[in-house]
Design a protein around this motif. Structure first.
Motif, mmCIF file in Angstrom:
data_model
loop_
_atom_site.group_PDB
_atom_site.id
_atom_site.type_symbol
_atom_site.label_atom_id
_atom_site.label_comp_id
_atom_site.label_asym_id
_atom_site.label_seq_id
_atom_site.Cartn_x
_atom_site.Cartn_y
_atom_site.Cartn_z
ATOM 1 N N LYS A 49 -95.318 4.246 46.060
ATOM 2 C CA LYS A 49 -95.430 3.615 47.383
ATOM 3 C C LYS A 49 -94.059 3.386 48.017
ATOM 4 O O LYS A 49 -93.781 2.337 48.588
ATOM 5 N N LEU A 50 -93.209 4.405 47.902
ATOM 6 C CA LEU A 50 -91.883 4.347 48.494
ATOM 7 C C LEU A 50 -91.891 5.149 49.792
ATOM 8 O O LEU A 50 -92.101 6.364 49.784
ATOM 9 N N LYS A 51 -91.679 4.458 50.882
ATOM 10 C CA LYS A 51 -91.736 5.129 52.184
ATOM 11 C C LYS A 51 -90.588 6.098 52.371
ATOM 12 O O LYS A 51 -90.764 7.168 52.955
ATOM 13 N N TRP A 52 -89.407 5.757 51.874
ATOM 14 C CA TRP A 52 -88.271 6.641 52.053
ATOM 15 C C TRP A 52 -88.456 7.940 51.287
ATOM 16 O O TRP A 52 -87.998 8.991 51.740
ATOM 17 N N CYS A 53 -89.145 7.905 50.143
ATOM 18 C CA CYS A 53 -89.444 9.150 49.418
ATOM 19 C C CYS A 53 -90.391 10.027 50.225
ATOM 20 O O CYS A 53 -90.235 11.248 50.257
ATOM 21 N N SER A 54 -91.337 9.408 50.890
ATOM 22 C CA SER A 54 -92.276 10.166 51.713
ATOM 23 C C SER A 54 -91.576 10.822 52.892
ATOM 24 O O SER A 54 -91.865 11.973 53.235
ATOM 25 N N TRP A 55 -90.646 10.112 53.505
ATOM 26 C CA TRP A 55 -89.915 10.693 54.624
ATOM 27 C C TRP A 55 -88.990 11.814 54.182
ATOM 28 O O TRP A 55 -88.835 12.822 54.876
ATOM 29 N N SER A 61 -89.905 19.457 53.287
ATOM 30 C CA SER A 61 -90.949 20.448 53.552
ATOM 31 C C SER A 61 -90.741 21.121 54.905
ATOM 32 O O SER A 61 -91.043 22.302 55.060
ATOM 33 N N SER A 62 -90.205 20.408 55.875
ATOM 34 C CA SER A 62 -89.920 21.052 57.159
ATOM 35 C C SER A 62 -88.757 22.030 57.038
ATOM 36 O O SER A 62 -88.768 23.087 57.671
ATOM 37 N N ILE A 63 -87.772 21.723 56.206
ATOM 38 C CA ILE A 63 -86.682 22.668 55.951
ATOM 39 C C ILE A 63 -87.223 23.904 55.243
ATOM 40 O O ILE A 63 -86.864 25.041 55.571
ATOM 41 N N SER A 64 -88.105 23.689 54.269
ATOM 42 C CA SER A 64 -88.706 24.809 53.558
ATOM 43 C C SER A 64 -89.528 25.683 54.495
ATOM 44 O O SER A 64 -89.490 26.912 54.412
ATOM 45 N N PHE A 65 -90.275 25.051 55.385
ATOM 46 C CA PHE A 65 -91.086 25.803 56.346
ATOM 47 C C PHE A 65 -90.206 26.569 57.332
ATOM 48 O O PHE A 65 -90.497 27.716 57.676
ATOM 49 N N ALA A 66 -89.122 25.950 57.767
ATOM 50 C CA ALA A 66 -88.245 26.598 58.742
ATOM 51 C C ALA A 66 -87.473 27.764 58.138
ATOM 52 O O ALA A 66 -87.190 28.748 58.821
ATOM 53 N N ASN A 67 -87.126 27.681 56.868
ATOM 54 C CA ASN A 67 -86.342 28.733 56.220
ATOM 55 C C ASN A 67 -87.183 29.751 55.468
ATOM 56 O O ASN A 67 -86.629 30.612 54.798
ATOM 57 N N SER A 68 -88.489 29.652 55.559
ATOM 58 C CA SER A 68 -89.336 30.576 54.808
ATOM 59 C C SER A 68 -89.304 31.969 55.432
ATOM 60 O O SER A 68 -89.090 32.136 56.630
ATOM 61 N N PHE A 81 -96.320 20.904 52.926
ATOM 62 C CA PHE A 81 -96.157 20.207 54.194
ATOM 63 C C PHE A 81 -97.268 19.172 54.388
ATOM 64 O O PHE A 81 -97.013 18.031 54.785
ATOM 65 N N MET A 82 -98.502 19.556 54.079
ATOM 66 C CA MET A 82 -99.628 18.625 54.231
ATOM 67 C C MET A 82 -99.548 17.482 53.220
ATOM 68 O O MET A 82 -99.917 16.345 53.534
ATOM 69 N N LEU A 83 -99.066 17.763 52.021
ATOM 70 C CA LEU A 83 -98.897 16.710 51.017
ATOM 71 C C LEU A 83 -97.849 15.700 51.466
ATOM 72 O O LEU A 83 -98.036 14.493 51.295
ATOM 73 N N SER A 84 -96.773 16.182 52.056
ATOM 74 C CA SER A 84 -95.742 15.251 52.517
ATOM 75 C C SER A 84 -96.228 14.434 53.714
ATOM 76 O O SER A 84 -95.915 13.250 53.821
ATOM 77 N N ILE A 85 -97.004 15.034 54.595
ATOM 78 C CA ILE A 85 -97.571 14.271 55.714
ATOM 79 C C ILE A 85 -98.541 13.215 55.195
ATOM 80 O O ILE A 85 -98.533 12.069 55.648
ATOM 81 N N SER A 86 -99.356 13.600 54.222
ATOM 82 C CA SER A 86 -100.292 12.613 53.668
ATOM 83 C C SER A 86 -99.560 11.507 52.920
ATOM 84 O O SER A 86 -100.022 10.359 52.910
ATOM 85 N N ALA A 87 -98.423 11.814 52.310
ATOM 86 C CA ALA A 87 -97.637 10.772 51.641
ATOM 87 C C ALA A 87 -97.106 9.760 52.655
ATOM 88 O O ALA A 87 -97.140 8.546 52.410
ATOM 89 N N VAL A 88 -96.637 10.247 53.800
ATOM 90 C CA VAL A 88 -96.153 9.339 54.840
ATOM 91 C C VAL A 88 -97.299 8.492 55.379
ATOM 92 O O VAL A 88 -97.193 7.262 55.521
ATOM 93 N N VAL A 89 -98.428 9.124 55.670
ATOM 94 C CA VAL A 89 -99.568 8.398 56.234
ATOM 95 C C VAL A 89 -100.095 7.366 55.243
ATOM 96 O O VAL A 89 -100.347 6.206 55.606
ATOM 97 N N MET A 90 -100.243 7.743 53.991
ATOM 98 C CA MET A 90 -100.785 6.810 52.988
ATOM 99 C C MET A 90 -99.826 5.659 52.707
ATOM 100 O O MET A 90 -100.262 4.536 52.487
ATOM 101 N N SER A 91 -98.532 5.928 52.727
ATOM 102 C CA SER A 91 -97.593 4.831 52.477
ATOM 103 C C SER A 91 -97.614 3.812 53.614
ATOM 104 O O SER A 91 -97.439 2.617 53.380
ATOM 105 N N TYR A 92 -97.849 4.277 54.847
ATOM 106 C CA TYR A 92 -97.931 3.328 55.959
ATOM 107 C C TYR A 92 -99.315 2.701 56.076
ATOM 108 O O TYR A 92 -99.446 1.614 56.642
#
Length: 105
Positions: A49-55, A61-68, A81-92
């Motif tokens: 439940k660390l918000k900074w880890c989610s961010w 994931s956005s860097i990975s998507f941009a450089n793919s 990307f979806m896992l990281s978005i869900s991590a941000v949403v769930m932490s908030y």
């Protein structure tokens, strides 16, 4: 006739381009590393439940998507990307308070 003497081209030095069939030697591993970091930080954000880890996971994931590359596995990148978005949403959703960083008090 004077033009043929001053011609700087050397036909014996011309080499035909050959595309490499196997794996590229100079392949950039940045999207793969960022994808792994995104998965790790997403799991840390969800489990601890660390918000900074989610961010950070969303950033990686956005860097990975941009450089793919075009021939990369898009399912894996989009799932990261979806896992990281869900991590941000769930932490908030669990704690709607603003994020406080542990090293800035």
């Amino acid at each position: 006739m004077a033009n043929a003497v001053s011609d700087p081209r050397r036909p014996e030095k011309v080499q035909r381009y050959k595309a490499s069939i196997g794996g590229s030697i100079g392949e950039d591993p940045t999207p793969d590393y960022m994808n792994v970091l995104s998965m790790v930080f997403s799991m840390c954000g969800l489990m601890m439940k660390l918000k900074w880890c989610s961010w950070i996971a969303l950033f990686c994931s956005s860097i990975s998507f941009a450089n793919s590359r075009v021939n990369d596995d898009t399912k894996q990148i989009l799932s990261s990307f979806m896992l990281s978005i869900s991590a941000v949403v769930m932490s908030y959703l669990q704690n709607p308070q603003p994020m406080t960083l542990p090293w800035f008090y």
